[in-house]
Design an enzyme around this catalytic site. Structure first.
Site, PDB file in Angstrom:
ATOM      1  N   HIS D  94       0.853  -1.194   0.000  1.00 54.09           N
ATOM      2  CA  HIS D  94       0.000   0.000   0.000  1.00 54.09           C
ATOM      3  C   HIS D  94       0.880   1.232   0.000  1.00 54.09           C
ATOM      4  CE1 HIS D  94      -2.988   2.951   0.823  1.00 54.09           C
ATOM      5  NE2 HIS D  94      -2.638   3.147   2.067  1.00 54.09           N
ATOM      6  N   HIS D  96       0.969   5.779  -1.037  1.00 55.43           N
ATOM      7  CA  HIS D  96       0.295   6.980  -1.516  1.00 55.43           C
ATOM      8  C   HIS D  96       1.149   7.577  -2.631  1.00 55.43           C
ATOM      9  CE1 HIS D  96      -2.907   7.761   1.651  1.00 55.43           C
ATOM     10  NE2 HIS D  96      -2.316   6.664   2.049  1.00 55.43           N
ATOM     11  N   ASP D 119       1.219  -4.662 -20.767  1.00 56.11           N
ATOM     12  CA  ASP D 119       2.293  -5.621 -20.462  1.00 56.11           C
ATOM     13  C   ASP D 119       2.162  -6.163 -19.047  1.00 56.11           C
ATOM     14  OD1 ASP D 119       3.701  -5.616 -22.875  1.00 56.11           O
ATOM     15  OD2 ASP D 119       4.947  -3.907 -22.302  1.00 56.11           O
TER      16      ASP D 119
END
Lengths: 232, 232, 232, 232
Positions: D94, D96, D119
């Site tokens: 995770h 930002h 791709d």
């Protein structure tokens, strides 16, 4: 002879590359010794990592080579025209730095939309007229200088150390080669901000004359109170 | 005296340059010792690579120099006005960091469009009113502080550690000089994202109050559960 | 055998990564020895920090491996088609560099809006037709080369050392592998500027033919006067 | 115990900071040992330059701490929900990161406009529904995982190793913690290009299914022919 001038010009050219204002050989800085009327400029097409103070070319104000093995920058006639007309300047810088070049090639002046700009440039950074076919075909680089000088009728080069040549890119100047480089750095940062401001608020036209005066004059002129040098 | 304060203020100023939030001398960080009511601030116009802790200027809250050879930052009256009015803050930072400055000079608040923003700022980052001619002409830097304080009527500086001065740039603050610097870093990243979001979806207005509360309050206040310090 | 060719191809591939034109294994440079009709190319899927000159694969112009333990780049048939058709080129480069790829994937040529572009590319950088279902399903990489070659009917690859494959990305070339890499660098910078120019002035179409001729021809061809090599 | 897992998770977290996908403590990577059903994850609020493999927290799939002095990332319930539902994944990341977050906070999927995207991601990168007030107020992080899982009804997490949580930011995954990090890097580059493509050609919708199949399947699945591992 003119060792110090050559070194300062070489250093300013190397800064162009170090600060990523120019890649390959896409930029050049010159400096002038006003007493001897000698201009020192980068040789043409030499990349920055091969540049030394010895390679800097010395010329008189008519463009005659005084010292130097290499051919001077192809933009030399533009630099000389600026030195001949803007008597108070001591250094000239030309780059294709990305943001300033975007505005120049978009044929748009950089509006004075904020205090960052006003701290350094007294108003919008002007863009020249497009050059005519004849101006391009004959003496192109000299004519580039001439359209700049013409654009500055009524402007003070000391208060506006930059211009955008339409379709081409920026020229900047200052009291020395190092100052001309600094003008190029500030112009690039200002041009970058102006692009973002245009996206955020396309109707933003510019700051008021009173705010422009406040910011410009607190850093420049006899009443300046910024830094350590002015009177308190 | 105040050696630690001076060092922390010097370090935060050096971080500004290292993190590219300021070039040349375009930024300044200060810190305050609340017990002694002593403010430490960067000297005016000194570039970051020449800055040492010894050069940091010490002043009282009225702006009288207590210790220091150099003139303090020209933005000092703004810092002092913030310290006098925002009693809980311990550091102030001013930059012309590119993205935050774009929003300030576009006269637009930074909307709270996502959780990155909500993790740090409790709502949109406010922009001040434009300053009047009189506010600009006399005591400009003090009046800059005053328009910030006025804009914060009804806002809590502890929950909103940043402001955009219209046409100018951001001021940020925090519990210490280092915190004020961190606010500037987060503001810049938030401003950068907000610009891209505006391009991708111009109609995106902001997150819901409940999501803002969730993100802000899981990191701040007595029920915070982020990090290692809160109760589990 | 072909040690020098292999080394030059390896170096150009490493430059791709060093200049951030390619991450992971998203790019490849090849070079050709025209006398021996031997092509040297990056092996497929190998990341740049593991690449050595020994790993470079040697092939003939039909794609038969002449030397090398590893499988060649999956884009090899595209490179070979370019070498077979553009007889004067000595190096080919393929990247997904961000700005050039944006234009390719937007199915838009890069207009020649300024002298930075005109110094290197003689006109707008062309974009290919979209490939048909059949061209994609069978011999995709060879057909990629074919649509490039078809797009260049009436264009001179020596004066236009770059193409954008629609929906995909750029291929560039030059006299050597190093030149092909340089074309990729200049293309990326040009593509970046063109994006900003489009935002600042969406109506800006391009420079005049006379300014294009001036800039391109002062650097290329027999009347070039830029750099140290032309006649004065 | 689980020393190798811990080290790989620590390394992937450090890569986040090194590649500037996360500043301060704004990101976290985890990995799972499927045999022992043990998840290793970054501790909450710890900055990257202080992170060591010893600080990595070990949990079971219900969130009970098995080993570790520190509190795990506040996003842990999201990671666990993904591991419980996407059986084939071995790492979750995770961030930002700026460009991916822009799309997430703009509530817009990243369209598959080119081969760079194709791709790696088999189609547009999906964005979740906005979370309801109840989903935010109670078990927010667990519910974040649930809205992701719900959005993946009919999608294969192995072919689409990324999601954008509306108003928040991206989660990515892969076979290992390192793969999850790689997905985050590719997502960020793809998101960056998609923003530029949107500016250049707002009507560009996406590549054809046949070109998507070609690019995705030449790198993934049993008929892959990219790299050194597939059959020739």
């Amino acid at each position: 002879m003119y060792e110090e001038l050559r070194k300062s010009v070489c250093d300013a050219n190397l800064e162009l590359a170090a600060c990523k204002l120019a890649i390959y050989s896409w930029g050049n800085v010159s400096g002038i010794d006003r007493k001897g009327s000698i201009v020192a400029i980068k040789p043409s097409g030499v990349e920055y990592d091969e540049l030394t103070a010895e390679a800097i070319v010395l010329l008189d104000l008519c463009g005659n080579i005084v010292e130097g093995e290499l051919r001077p920058s192809s933009d030399t006639p533009t630099h000389l025209e600026l030195y001949r007309n803007f008597k108070e300047i001591g250094g000239v810088c030309h780059t294709h730095s990305a943001y300033a070049t975007m505005w120049a090639q978009a044929h748009r002046e950089i509006p004075c939309v904020g205090t960052t700009h006003a701290d350094f440039f007294y108003g919008a950074v002007p863009v020249t007229e497009s050059m005519t076919t004849n101006q391009i075909k004959e003496d192109y680089e000299l004519n580039t200088g001439r359209v700049i000088v013409r654009r500055f009728e009524g402007l003070d080069p000391a208060q506006m150390p930059a211009v955008l040549v339409a379709g081409h890119g920026p020229f900047t100047w200052g009291k020395t080669a190092a100052d001309a480089f600094e003008s190029a750095v500030v112009l690039e940062e200002t041009a970058r901000m102006a692009l973002g401001i245009k996206i955020i608020n396309p109707n933003q036209k510019g700051i008021s004359q009173v705010l422009l005066d406040k910011h410009y004059l607190r850093k420049h002129g006899k009443n300046a109170y910024y830094g350590q040098k002015g009177e308190c």
